[in-house]
Scaffold this active site. Sequence first.
Site, PDB file in Angstrom:
ATOM      1  N   GLU A  63      44.485  41.116  41.045  1.00  0.00           N
ATOM      2  CA  GLU A  63      43.858  39.799  41.228  1.00  0.00           C
ATOM      3  C   GLU A  63      42.578  39.913  42.053  1.00  0.00           C
ATOM      4  OE1 GLU A  63      47.636  36.795  40.841  1.00  0.00           O
ATOM      5  OE2 GLU A  63      46.951  37.200  42.877  1.00  0.00           O
ATOM      6  N   ARG A  90      54.391  43.453  38.616  1.00  0.00           N
ATOM      7  CA  ARG A  90      55.421  42.893  37.721  1.00  0.00           C
ATOM      8  C   ARG A  90      54.719  42.197  36.561  1.00  0.00           C
ATOM      9  NH1 ARG A  90      54.293  37.517  38.864  1.00  0.00           N
ATOM     10  NH2 ARG A  90      53.672  37.178  41.010  1.00  0.00           N
ATOM     11  N   LYS A 124      38.396  36.677  55.249  1.00  0.00           N
ATOM     12  CA  LYS A 124      37.279  35.738  55.170  1.00  0.00           C
ATOM     13  C   LYS A 124      37.596  34.730  54.062  1.00  0.00           C
ATOM     14  CE  LYS A 124      33.023  34.261  55.718  1.00  0.00           C
ATOM     15  NZ  LYS A 124      32.747  33.508  56.950  1.00  0.00           N
ATOM     16  N   GLU A 129      44.963  40.922  45.680  1.00  0.00           N
ATOM     17  CA  GLU A 129      46.289  41.540  45.695  1.00  0.00           C
ATOM     18  C   GLU A 129      46.607  42.111  44.323  1.00  0.00           C
ATOM     19  OE1 GLU A 129      49.871  39.268  45.905  1.00  0.00           O
ATOM     20  OE2 GLU A 129      49.121  37.649  44.652  1.00  0.00           O
ATOM     21  N   LYS A 152      49.028  28.621  40.321  1.00  0.00           N
ATOM     22  CA  LYS A 152      48.312  28.426  39.058  1.00  0.00           C
ATOM     23  C   LYS A 152      48.997  27.374  38.201  1.00  0.00           C
ATOM     24  CE  LYS A 152      47.642  33.320  39.556  1.00  0.00           C
ATOM     25  NZ  LYS A 152      48.355  34.595  39.350  1.00  0.00           N
TER      26      LYS A 152
END
Length: 483
Positions: free
Chosen positions: A295, A312, A221, A308, A257
């Site tokens: 995230e 790392r 969505k 997600e 970002k």
Amino acid sequence: MASRCFSWSRSKNGQSGGIRVFKKVLIANRGEIAVRIIRACRALGIPTVAIYSTADREALHVRLADERVCIGPPRVRESYLNIPVIVSAALSFGADAVHPGYGFLSENGDFAEACQRSGLTFIGPRVRNIRLMGDKPRARRIMEKAGVPVLPGTSSGTTDVREAQAVAAQVGFPVLLKAAAGGGGRGLRIARTPEELASVFAIAEEEGASAFGNGALYVEKYLENPRHIEFQIVADQHRNIIHLGERECSIQRRYQKIIEETPSVVLTKRLRERMGAAAVNAAKAIGYTNVGTVEFLLDQHGHFYFIEMNTRVQVEHPITEMVTGIDVVQAGILAAAGEKLPWRQRDITFSGHAVECRVVAEDPNTMLPSPGTIRGYHAPGGLGIRVDSGVAENSVIPVFYDSLVAKVVAHGKTRDEAIQRMRVALDEYQIHGIKTNIALHQKVLQDPEFLAGEVHTRYLDKFLVRPVTRPAAVAAKRLAAVA
Ligand code: ADP
Ligand code: ADP
Ligand code: MG
């Protein structure tokens, strides 16, 4: 600040608490993150081996490492993604651990496995954690089971457009088509109608296949104007998992970002606790070890959703370091060596505000990469300023790799102070010979909406097409008059 008083017991020569951490670390990366890892290893007394392609002969990370080895021609497949060559370089140089940094092979389960099979410690999570979170629809499934909120959508990847259409009809348009193996903002396409979904499906599939070798897509969505808020996780091999607070990463272009900050201006104490607990639960659900990031997207009503987990170290980890006083890269190295976390969640405290601007080599008009040689370089400094870069005078920014040149990080007691320090630092930053996005950063740092903290993931796209507002135009005139 309790967290600053704690640190892993460490001493010279790679010894920690009397146990040798690692004999030698090979850094399977380049650029600023390779330099960052060299610094962390040096602080722990661990010698380093740099790898480089022929395009990076003169690169800073090559000069700063204790030893260096050329691993092939510029193309990434033949150098920084070449698993057998990197593993044999590590073995022949006597390294006992490999740090993958971010990008390249950092989220490649086959690489982590190849390291392990050769008796090398992969400085990161376990192979199965990497594989699990690398399959993004599967990660959604696991998180849903663990009670971490996810957006409505599919729980497995598909290459069948009709299947995707059926899911989209169920969850309701708009939806986002996402590459199942995606990363770095690639393989994402919005679909607002069934027809649009049919037409962008093939494009997203192709993008996924060429970038990640996997064309499978999933449907999620689509949230209009959410914020991207992520939590830094640190976990040892003894079931201790904590978070180091959030990073607001809503200033993005093409889903990548550009500016990050911490703390986020919109999180209340209560919401921070809830999101932090969800992030820790997400990591616990898979038995995560080492550093990683969970995230989330946060909507206007304060609802948050897992998107997600990056298994790392992240590009923007320095802002967390500035407010917690904890060295995230060292934490990852020590956790990989089997050390116990010296902190509990309650020991982590936060001080002030930190902002990071990603300085990339790009043409400000076309926004295309601007590779070349840096002729004339001066990096800013001063109280609260940190520049993490992989460049110096005469450094070459090759065409073959990511265009990130440096990360400028500003720390202050307040958000205003951090932003003001950032403005002064960016003004002072001299990078000649290539074009950069410094002017764009300066514009954003003057924008009333940014200053008010009114940002979301589409903020920058809208900002770039926004006509100059009257107050801004007046301010610009005044400035010109003063000058
Ligand atoms: P972060 O979440 O740390 O901000 P990004 O998503 O911006 O990370 O990606 C970090 C770096 O790694 C970028 O240089 C990006 O181009 C690269 N990258 C990310 N994912 C992949 C991938 N799967 N394959 C290759 N490069 C990637
Ligand atoms: P990547 O692996 O490329 O980093 P993510 O799943 O982390 O992909 O998403 C990257 C960015 O795409 C997010 O920061 C956000 O701006 C946007 N995005 C991802 N999922 C959604 C969604 N469901 N709705 C709206 N925007 C999204
Ligand atoms: Mg992401």
